[in-house]
Design an enzyme around this catalytic site. Structure first.
Site, PDB file in Angstrom:
ATOM      1  N   ASP A  16      34.399  36.772  32.266  1.00  0.00           N
ATOM      2  CA  ASP A  16      35.060  37.971  32.804  1.00  0.00           C
ATOM      3  C   ASP A  16      34.564  38.107  34.243  1.00  0.00           C
ATOM      4  O   ASP A  16      33.380  38.387  34.467  1.00  0.00           O
ATOM      5  CB  ASP A  16      34.660  39.194  31.945  1.00  0.00           C
ATOM      6  CG  ASP A  16      35.325  40.485  32.415  1.00  0.00           C
ATOM      7  OD1 ASP A  16      35.701  40.578  33.598  1.00  0.00           O
ATOM      8  OD2 ASP A  16      35.444  41.416  31.593  1.00  0.00           O
ATOM      9  N   TYR A  21      39.369  42.363  41.506  1.00  0.00           N
ATOM     10  CA  TYR A  21      40.189  42.559  42.704  1.00  0.00           C
ATOM     11  C   TYR A  21      39.295  42.716  43.947  1.00  0.00           C
ATOM     12  O   TYR A  21      39.611  42.205  45.022  1.00  0.00           O
ATOM     13  CB  TYR A  21      41.075  43.805  42.580  1.00  0.00           C
ATOM     14  CG  TYR A  21      42.236  43.695  41.614  1.00  0.00           C
ATOM     15  CD1 TYR A  21      42.362  42.626  40.756  1.00  0.00           C
ATOM     16  CD2 TYR A  21      43.219  44.685  41.579  1.00  0.00           C
ATOM     17  CE1 TYR A  21      43.418  42.535  39.864  1.00  0.00           C
ATOM     18  CE2 TYR A  21      44.292  44.600  40.697  1.00  0.00           C
ATOM     19  CZ  TYR A  21      44.384  43.530  39.841  1.00  0.00           C
ATOM     20  OH  TYR A  21      45.433  43.458  38.972  1.00  0.00           O
ATOM     21  N   ARG A  53      29.552  50.820  43.139  1.00  0.00           N
ATOM     22  CA  ARG A  53      29.115  51.372  41.840  1.00  0.00           C
ATOM     23  C   ARG A  53      27.687  51.903  41.939  1.00  0.00           C
ATOM     24  O   ARG A  53      27.344  52.904  41.338  1.00  0.00           O
ATOM     25  CB  ARG A  53      29.240  50.310  40.738  1.00  0.00           C
ATOM     26  CG  ARG A  53      30.707  49.967  40.472  1.00  0.00           C
ATOM     27  CD  ARG A  53      30.913  49.057  39.281  1.00  0.00           C
ATOM     28  NE  ARG A  53      32.195  48.351  39.428  1.00  0.00           N
ATOM     29  CZ  ARG A  53      32.764  47.612  38.504  1.00  0.00           C
ATOM     30  NH1 ARG A  53      32.179  47.454  37.323  1.00  0.00           N
ATOM     31  NH2 ARG A  53      33.916  47.002  38.711  1.00  0.00           N
ATOM     32  N   ASP A 110      41.652  38.415  34.686  1.00  0.00           N
ATOM     33  CA  ASP A 110      40.254  38.127  35.007  1.00  0.00           C
ATOM     34  C   ASP A 110      39.392  37.717  33.822  1.00  0.00           C
ATOM     35  O   ASP A 110      38.181  37.771  33.904  1.00  0.00           O
ATOM     36  CB  ASP A 110      39.638  39.309  35.785  1.00  0.00           C
ATOM     37  CG  ASP A 110      39.078  40.388  34.893  1.00  0.00           C
ATOM     38  OD1 ASP A 110      39.630  40.579  33.801  1.00  0.00           O
ATOM     39  OD2 ASP A 110      38.087  41.009  35.287  1.00  0.00           O
ATOM     40  N   GLU A 111      40.021  37.287  32.732  1.00  0.00           N
ATOM     41  CA  GLU A 111      39.225  36.802  31.607  1.00  0.00           C
ATOM     42  C   GLU A 111      39.721  35.434  31.156  1.00  0.00           C
ATOM     43  O   GLU A 111      40.923  35.182  31.122  1.00  0.00           O
ATOM     44  CB  GLU A 111      39.329  37.773  30.424  1.00  0.00           C
ATOM     45  CG  GLU A 111      38.716  39.128  30.703  1.00  0.00           C
ATOM     46  CD  GLU A 111      38.856  40.051  29.508  1.00  0.00           C
ATOM     47  OE1 GLU A 111      38.532  39.640  28.384  1.00  0.00           O
ATOM     48  OE2 GLU A 111      39.317  41.185  29.712  1.00  0.00           O
TER      49      GLU A 111
HETATM   50  P1  TTP Z   1      38.292  44.868  34.670  1.00  0.00           P
HETATM   51  O1  TTP Z   1      37.779  43.584  34.120  1.00  0.00           O
HETATM   52  O2  TTP Z   1      38.355  46.070  33.795  1.00  0.00           O
HETATM   53  O3  TTP Z   1      37.399  45.291  35.881  1.00  0.00           O
HETATM   54  P2  TTP Z   1      36.667  44.463  37.014  1.00  0.00           P
HETATM   55  O4  TTP Z   1      36.767  42.990  36.835  1.00  0.00           O
HETATM   56  O5  TTP Z   1      37.207  44.971  38.313  1.00  0.00           O
HETATM   57  O6  TTP Z   1      35.189  44.963  36.899  1.00  0.00           O
HETATM   58  P3  TTP Z   1      34.040  44.480  35.919  1.00  0.00           P
HETATM   59  O7  TTP Z   1      33.011  43.881  36.807  1.00  0.00           O
HETATM   60  O8  TTP Z   1      33.572  45.755  35.278  1.00  0.00           O
HETATM   61  O9  TTP Z   1      34.632  43.502  34.942  1.00  0.00           O
HETATM   62  O10 TTP Z   1      39.728  44.687  35.287  1.00  0.00           O
HETATM   63  C1  TTP Z   1      40.105  43.512  35.992  1.00  0.00           C
HETATM   64  C2  TTP Z   1      40.973  43.865  37.186  1.00  0.00           C
HETATM   65  O11 TTP Z   1      42.135  44.552  36.734  1.00  0.00           O
HETATM   66  C3  TTP Z   1      40.307  44.796  38.172  1.00  0.00           C
HETATM   67  O12 TTP Z   1      39.600  44.104  39.185  1.00  0.00           O
HETATM   68  C4  TTP Z   1      41.423  45.595  38.731  1.00  0.00           C
HETATM   69  C5  TTP Z   1      42.500  45.533  37.690  1.00  0.00           C
HETATM   70  N1  TTP Z   1      42.648  46.853  37.046  1.00  0.00           N
HETATM   71  C6  TTP Z   1      43.764  47.605  37.347  1.00  0.00           C
HETATM   72  O13 TTP Z   1      44.623  47.169  38.104  1.00  0.00           O
HETATM   73  N2  TTP Z   1      43.886  48.841  36.778  1.00  0.00           N
HETATM   74  C7  TTP Z   1      42.949  49.353  35.938  1.00  0.00           C
HETATM   75  O14 TTP Z   1      43.120  50.465  35.440  1.00  0.00           O
HETATM   76  C8  TTP Z   1      41.787  48.554  35.621  1.00  0.00           C
HETATM   77  C9  TTP Z   1      40.719  49.063  34.718  1.00  0.00           C
HETATM   78  C10 TTP Z   1      41.700  47.314  36.208  1.00  0.00           C
HETATM   79 MG    MG Z   2      36.159  41.860  35.177  1.00  0.00          MG
END
Ligand code: TTP
Ligand code: MG
Length: 586
Positions: A16, A21, A53, A110-111
């Protein structure tokens, strides 16, 4: 009880990417790395980097609030998803490149899940048990020099449960001993991949290592960001002192809504049963602890088991095995496969959501925009790069796949309540219409805009009229234009003699699996059209209990428009987002 038998013979790694973004924007402009950075969509911070954060910002915060908390925050608009999609695709290709089996599955942008069982098995067989501390992990079966050195006596990186000194001696049964060995190798491989990802591509990730998609995804969250966690044995209760396996110990502390595979409605029903009252709307965040129900509460509740869960969750529309399946998930059982990478997507769909389109001219304008994006995406994703570069002038179009079906779907806004508010709806009330893809969609002689215009006038307008015969079609909240029913082009033109045979076989293999999938989707599509309810692969999270089918690989994530702030929120995040607005101001 089949669903309760966990298959622990695999090693699965879940990636992940951290603040995805924001990381993409930082890679573009490295000076942002040391600054608090928030990515904006409408009035919401969709993500922020870890510097932000640290200063109190978080995902899904209102921009206004973020500026109050951290006035120096750098805010960048992230509404055009193109660059995020492109990086996602490229990082996925990078990670997939390590695998031997091609079992690499993307979830959202992103996974990524990797099934590395074959690599682990091979390397286990190479271990020199007299000198485990100086082992070599071979990454290429054809070339024994490609790989890295590692210490096979201990895990690499943090583990769950935590332990400073874990060795193979920590386990009792032979099964757990073997599993520990495999996971030790998995942890070193994960670390190696993370390092390469960071050094060569500049991205960090949070990684989980276990025996299933469910467990590897969940355990990665234990150490965030830029870290990894291995869920270590014993995985079976008999092997542990207090007769609880590390799997149960780990899963037990999760709120049931956090378990992938337990849908929103199921979680609500289970909560209501355990709490003996209706659980309030969204018991997801720390704010609402009184409404949280942990897996442990369910697992240990009196007379709980598959039949009881069937009582609670069964009913019209529910799968017959929902009791057994959910009981399995509560015990960390997820035997679903990591899907093999496909060379072409099964469909491409483009959509946008709206505050409520009412006039036909507005609809037509949107159809033109969506159709243009669709044609551009088809040209990017369905034309072979290599062929394009090597092709001679007279080679003609070099499409690697031809979608056969054009589909238009729409969704109406939920009706207003007496007080003027609207209910948040999680049901997928789309309607759709399909027809054959016209040949000119593959023409490269004209601009994407020109082809799109023809498509709108020839097909989309009449499809829309059939979907909404009344002039007053109500307020639309979403339009989706898609091409589906993909048929790969298997070297049947003049270039075929020059084609790579291995690639052709691979294409044939994936064609077979794509065909099955296409048929299923078609069936769904027809049912959907008949009932006015289209189950769309791109919005799998909306469909109860299909968490692993979250998105089609190339689709723009499906979003829902927030009536309060006007943001497009991905469906998976919408519940948390709605709760955010429902929470009182502090
Ligand atoms: P996430 O994996 O929830 O968040 P992240 O990768 O930004 O942060 P983390 O380090 O906690 O994993 O979401 C992946 C991407 O999806 C994130 O970068 C932006 C997008 N996104 C949206 O567009 N809308 C949303 O409501 C969320 C939660 C994420
Ligand atoms: Mg992420």
């Amino acid at each position: 009880m089949a669903a309760l038998r966990r298959n622990d013979s695999r090693v699965i790694i879940h990636f992940d990417y951290d603040c995805f973004y924001a990381s993409v924007l930082e890679a573009e402009n490295p000076t942002l790395k040391s600054l608090p950075l928030a990515v904006q969509q409408k009035q919401i911070v969709v993500t922020c980097n870890y510097e932000a954060r640290r200063r109190g910002l978080r995902k899904l915060q209102l921009i206004k609030e973020a500026k109050q908390i951290c006035p120096e925050v750098v805010i960048i608009l992230g509404e055009d998803l193109t660059k995020f999609r492109d990086v996602s695709k490229s990082l996925y290709g990078f990670l997939k490149g390590f695998t031997w089996s091609q079992k690499a599955e993307r979830l959202g942008f992103d996974e990524v899940f990797l099934d590395v069982t074959d690599m682990i098995d091979y390397n286990l067989s190479l271990l020199n048990h007299h000198d485990l501390a100086n082992s070599f992990f071979c990454l290429d079966r054809q070339d024994p020099t490609v790989g890295f050195q590692f210490d096979a006596t201990s895990y690499c990186g943090p583990t769950y449960p935590q332990s400073t000194e874990i060795s193979l001696l920590g386990t009792v049964t032979t099964d757990d001993h073997n599993l520990a060995q495999r996971l030790i190798l998995g942890s070193h491989l994960a670390y190696y991949m993370r390092s390469r990802l960071e050094n060569e591509r500049g991205y960090t990730a949070t990684v989980g290592i276990s025996t299933s998609k469910l467990l590897s995804k969940l355990v990665g969250n234990v150490h965030k960001p830029n870290n990894q966690t291995t869920l270590i044995p014993p995985y079976s209760p008999k092997a542990s002192v207090d007769e609880i396996s590390n799997v149960d110990r780990f899963i037990d502390d999760h709120e049931i809504g956090k378990i992938p595979g337990i849908g929103f409605k199921s979680a609500q029903k289970i909560r209501s049963y355990i709490l003996h009252r209706e659980a309030t709307f969204e018991p997801y965040t720390e704010r609402d602890e009184k409404d949280q129900v942990k897996v442990r509460d369910v697992r240990l509740s009196q007379s709980m088991g598959p039949p009881k869960l069937l009582d609670i969750l069964g009913g019209p529309g529910a799968a017959r095995d929902i009791g057994v399946r959910t009981w399995g998930l509560l015990h960390g059982v997820d035997n679903s496969e990591v899907l093999e990478a496909r060379s072409v997507p099964t469909q491409i769909s483009i959509e946008d959501s709206y505050q409520g389109l009412q006039h036909f001219e507005d609809v037509k304008k949107q159809l033109q925009l969506l159709a243009t994006s669709l044609i551009k995406r088809m040209r990017t994703d369905l034309i072979d790069e290599e062929d394009r570069d090597n092709a001679r002038e007279d080679d003609g179009p070099r499409w690697i796949a031809h979608p056969r079906t054009l589909r238009l779907s729409t969704r109406r806004r939920s009706p207003k309540n007496a007080d003027g508010s609207r209910d948040y709806s999680f049901t997928n009330n789309r309607i759709s219409r399909s027809g054959p893809v016209p040949k000119y969609m593959f023409s490269l002689a004209e601009s994407a805009e020109a082809v799109a215009e023809k498509l709108v006038d020839d097909c989309l307008v009449s499809m829309f009229r059939k979907l909404h015969p009344d002039k007053a079609f109500g307020e639309l909240s979403l339009i989706n234009v898609a091409v589906t029913n993909m048929v790969e082009t298997a070297g049947d033109d003049k270039q075929s003699s020059g084609r790579d045979i291995g690639k052709m076989f691979k294409q044939q293999g994936s064609l077979a699996s794509a065909a099955v999938e296409t048929n299923q989707r078609d069936d769904e599509m027809h049912q959907g059209t008949a009932s006015g309810n289209l189950p769309d692969a791109a919005v799998g999270t909306q469909v109860e209990d299909t968490a692993w089918e979250e998105s089609d690989e190339e689709d723009v994530p499906s979003t829902q428009l927030c009536d309060v702030c006007g943001s497009h929120i991905p469906l998976f995040a919408f519940r948390a987002h709605a709760l955010y607005h429902a929470a009182p101001d502090v």
